[in-house]
Design a protein around this motif. Structure first.
Motif, PDB file in Angstrom:
ATOM      1  N   MET A 159      88.798   5.424  13.360  1.00 44.58           N
ATOM      2  CA  MET A 159      89.150   5.815  12.002  1.00 44.58           C
ATOM      3  C   MET A 159      90.182   6.942  12.019  1.00 44.58           C
ATOM      4  O   MET A 159      90.058   7.897  12.790  1.00 44.58           O
ATOM      5  CB  MET A 159      87.906   6.267  11.239  1.00 44.58           C
ATOM      6  CG  MET A 159      86.734   5.295  11.306  1.00 44.58           C
ATOM      7  SD  MET A 159      87.064   3.703  10.544  1.00 44.58           S
ATOM      8  CE  MET A 159      87.029   4.150   8.805  1.00 44.58           C
ATOM      9  N   ASP A 163      90.977   2.213   8.735  1.00 43.39           N
ATOM     10  CA  ASP A 163      90.129   1.645   9.782  1.00 43.39           C
ATOM     11  C   ASP A 163      91.055   0.830  10.682  1.00 43.39           C
ATOM     12  O   ASP A 163      91.498  -0.255  10.304  1.00 43.39           O
ATOM     13  CB  ASP A 163      89.052   0.761   9.154  1.00 43.39           C
ATOM     14  CG  ASP A 163      88.113   0.138  10.180  1.00 43.39           C
ATOM     15  OD1 ASP A 163      88.495   0.043  11.367  1.00 43.39           O
ATOM     16  OD2 ASP A 163      87.010  -0.279   9.793  1.00 43.39           O
ATOM     17  N   ASP A 214      81.432   5.830  12.281  1.00 43.58           N
ATOM     18  CA  ASP A 214      82.718   5.309  11.825  1.00 43.58           C
ATOM     19  C   ASP A 214      82.666   4.708  10.430  1.00 43.58           C
ATOM     20  O   ASP A 214      83.540   3.920  10.048  1.00 43.58           O
ATOM     21  CB  ASP A 214      83.284   4.274  12.813  1.00 43.58           C
ATOM     22  CG  ASP A 214      83.917   4.908  14.033  1.00 43.58           C
ATOM     23  OD1 ASP A 214      84.354   6.066  13.926  1.00 43.58           O
ATOM     24  OD2 ASP A 214      83.956   4.265  15.088  1.00 43.58           O
TER      25      ASP A 214
END
Length: 335
Positions: free
Chosen positions: A141, A167, A205
């Motif tokens: 990320m 992402d 994440d």
């Protein structure tokens, strides 16, 4: 959007001009002087996990503003440089982000995504002047914050902020976090002046922390990237940075209305919400980073062009010490 005072707006403009133009203390043993501390660098930069520190160099000369690297064990030794000149940078686990002058739009900026060899793999156009950058511990990320102008509620002469997240694995982009839904004190909250800055990621994440600004107040918020939601956790927390073990947040706390000394660094225990002021007495305008589980590091500007990275214990003891001269925007690549 967060609006800035006249003094802060002047500082932002100064930073933009700089980018476009081109030791005692407790840490004395680890930061002992080495030859070549500010000389020309050599060798290749790696962003793979290891005992390295990466940062933006502020040494005058052809390497000014370039991403640089030194061994964590000898942070004042000769530094290696990349070809990229960054306004802000960060790295973790073989991935990096460099907010740099645009290669396609003169006078603008872009988000350069860096691979393990620190070379740019992709560039995304960016609106505004670079302010903050972060990469999650896994390297997946990436986030950024910029100063922007022209929002109707701020007036045309004022700056505010805008943040986004990418992402890199799923190639999912949230160009602005203002599209997320905020819950404040258990209730949905909307306001025209609401915005976010200073992202820091958890190890899953998906969840992350950031600052939300609205109504003249600043809040620590927890975000859910998949659900596109935020919830408030605590007031008066700005530019958070999550510790390696995920239990504490280092941040700026507003302690004064004096525009020359508004902040102090603090650490918040997320389990108990106990706050500890750090031993850095200066008011530093930076998003702190963690050198290790016990130490917080941050950039301190000496003037419009030059800064140094300092470090201080995260438990409120000791005193600050110079870590890397002529440097800012640090990241530790420790596994």
């Amino acid at each position: 959007m967060r609006t800035l005072s006249t003094r802060a707006r002047m500082a932002v403009v100064g930073v933009a001009v700089v980018v476009l133009a081109g030791a005692g203390g407790w840490y004395a043993v680890r930061a002992a002087d080495r030859s070549g501390a500010t000389g020309s660098g050599s060798g290749a930069v790696t962003l793979a996990a290891g005992q390295w520190l990466v940062f933006r160099s502020t040494v005058d000369g052809p390497s000014y503003g370039h991403l640089a690297e030194v061994p964590e064990s000898s942070p004042r030794s000769g530094r290696a440089f990349t070809a990229d000149r960054c306004a802000r940078a960060y790295a973790a686990a073989g991935s990096g982000v460099c907010l740099r002058p645009s290669t396609e739009n003169p006078g603008g900026y872009e988000i350069a995504l860096l691979g393990p060899d620190a070379a740019a793999r992709r560039a995304i156009p960016m609106n505004g002047i670079p302010s903050r950058a972060r990469v999650s511990a896994s390297g997946r990320m990436v986030s950024w914050t910029t100063f922007v102008a022209g929002d109707s509620y701020t007036g045309t002469s004022q700056f505010s902020t805008r943040s986004g997240i990418l992402d890199t694995t799923a190639d999912v982009l949230a160009g602005t976090l203002e599209t997320f839904t905020l819950t404040m004190n258990g209730r949905p909250y909307e306001a025209t002046d609401l915005n976010y800055w200073g992202v820091t990621f958890t190890r899953d994440d998906n969840h992350f922390y950031a600052t939300a600004g609205t109504g003249g107040k600043r809040y620590l918020v927890e975000g859910d990237f998949a659900r596109r939601t935020f919830r408030t956790l605590r007031e008066n927390v700005e530019c958070p940075s999550l510790s390696p073990d995920g239990t504490r947040i280092a941040y700026k706390k507003r302690v004064s209305s004096d525009p020359t000394q508004p902040w102090r660094f603090a650490v918040l225990d997320l389990a108990t919400m106990r706050e500890t002021l750090l031993a850095e007495p200066r008011s530093v305008d930076d998003q702190p980073a963690w050198l290790d589980s016990h130490t917080v590091m941050y950039g301190v500007r000496r003037d419009a062009r030059h800064a140094d990275v300092w470090a201080v214990p995260a438990d409120g003891t000791g005193r600050p010490g110079l870590l890397i001269p002529d440097a800012e925007s640090p990241a530790a690549l420790s596994p």
